[in-house]
Design a protein around this motif. Structure first.
Motif, PDB file in Angstrom:
ATOM      1  N   ARG A   9       0.832  -1.211   0.000  1.00 53.49           N
ATOM      2  CA  ARG A   9       0.000   0.000   0.000  1.00 53.49           C
ATOM      3  C   ARG A   9       0.867   1.262   0.000  1.00 53.49           C
ATOM      4  N   ARG A  10       1.975   1.191   0.702  1.00 49.73           N
ATOM      5  CA  ARG A  10       2.910   2.333   0.694  1.00 49.73           C
ATOM      6  C   ARG A  10       3.451   2.559  -0.720  1.00 49.73           C
ATOM      7  N   SER A  11       3.762   1.488  -1.427  1.00 46.23           N
ATOM      8  CA  SER A  11       4.277   1.646  -2.790  1.00 46.23           C
ATOM      9  C   SER A  11       3.248   2.326  -3.689  1.00 46.23           C
ATOM     10  N   ILE A  12       1.982   1.994  -3.508  1.00 45.59           N
ATOM     11  CA  ILE A  12       0.908   2.634  -4.277  1.00 45.59           C
ATOM     12  C   ILE A  12       0.880   4.133  -3.993  1.00 45.59           C
ATOM     13  N   GLN A  13       0.945   4.484  -2.714  1.00 45.08           N
ATOM     14  CA  GLN A  13       0.893   5.888  -2.322  1.00 45.08           C
ATOM     15  C   GLN A  13       2.110   6.652  -2.841  1.00 45.08           C
TER      16      GLN A  13
END
Length: 166
Positions: A9-13
């Motif tokens: 999810r951090r990579s998406i953000q």
């Protein structure tokens, strides 16, 4: 720190924020924790695609789970100037995953500049309660359709604020 999903999810953000190297690091951490994670390669591909490196993106997308693989391949092939290959990947995505991955179909159409089809598939994602719709406000793959009145209408329909929340 040991949650693959949190790193993903951090990579998406980070991709949405334009911090592609940091997004790659977060996606790679996802794969360190969970080597079989099928969506982290998609995030790696998105970083490359957004940096204007469609060939590198294609290589990453090919490692992703089947639905994300086809969506990514369709976008990378489009950016490489291969419309036939792009359409073939999109057709495979639609044929196999129309009931579960409508949002990814919308991403492909938006990335290819096909707004009418993108909104048709966003509506479909909404009707199917596609959980990926939570990304609609910050997904960089939808950037091309944000200026369209239908985008504002979709946010309103979803009950999302039109302005960023501070």
């Amino acid at each position: 720190p040991l949650s693959a999903d949190t790193w993903f999810r951090r990579s998406i953000q980070l991709n949405a924020a334009g911090l592609y190297e940091e997004a790659r690091k977060a996606a790679m951490r996802t794969l360190e924790i969970s080597p079989e994670h099928g969506v982290a390669p998609f995030s790696l591909g998105v970083a490359s695609l957004l940096e204007g490196k469609p060939q590198a993106a294609l290589a990453e997308f090919r490692k992703a789970s089947p639905a994300r693989r086809e969506a990514g391949v369709a976008m990378a092939e489009h950016d490489l100037g291969h419309p036939t290959e792009s359409q073939q990947a999109l057709n495979r995505l639609i044929d196999a995953y129309a009931l579960t991955n409508a949002y990814q179909v919308a991403e492909v159409y938006a990335r290819r500049g096909e707004s009418d089809a993108a909104f048709k598939w966003l509506e479909r994602a909404y009707a199917q309660h596609d959980s990926t719709l939570v990304h609609i406000k910050f997904d960089p793959l939808l950037a091309a359709i944000r200026g369209d009145a239908r985008y504002v209408a979709m946010l309103t329909k979803m009950g999302l604020p039109l302005q960023p929340v501070h």
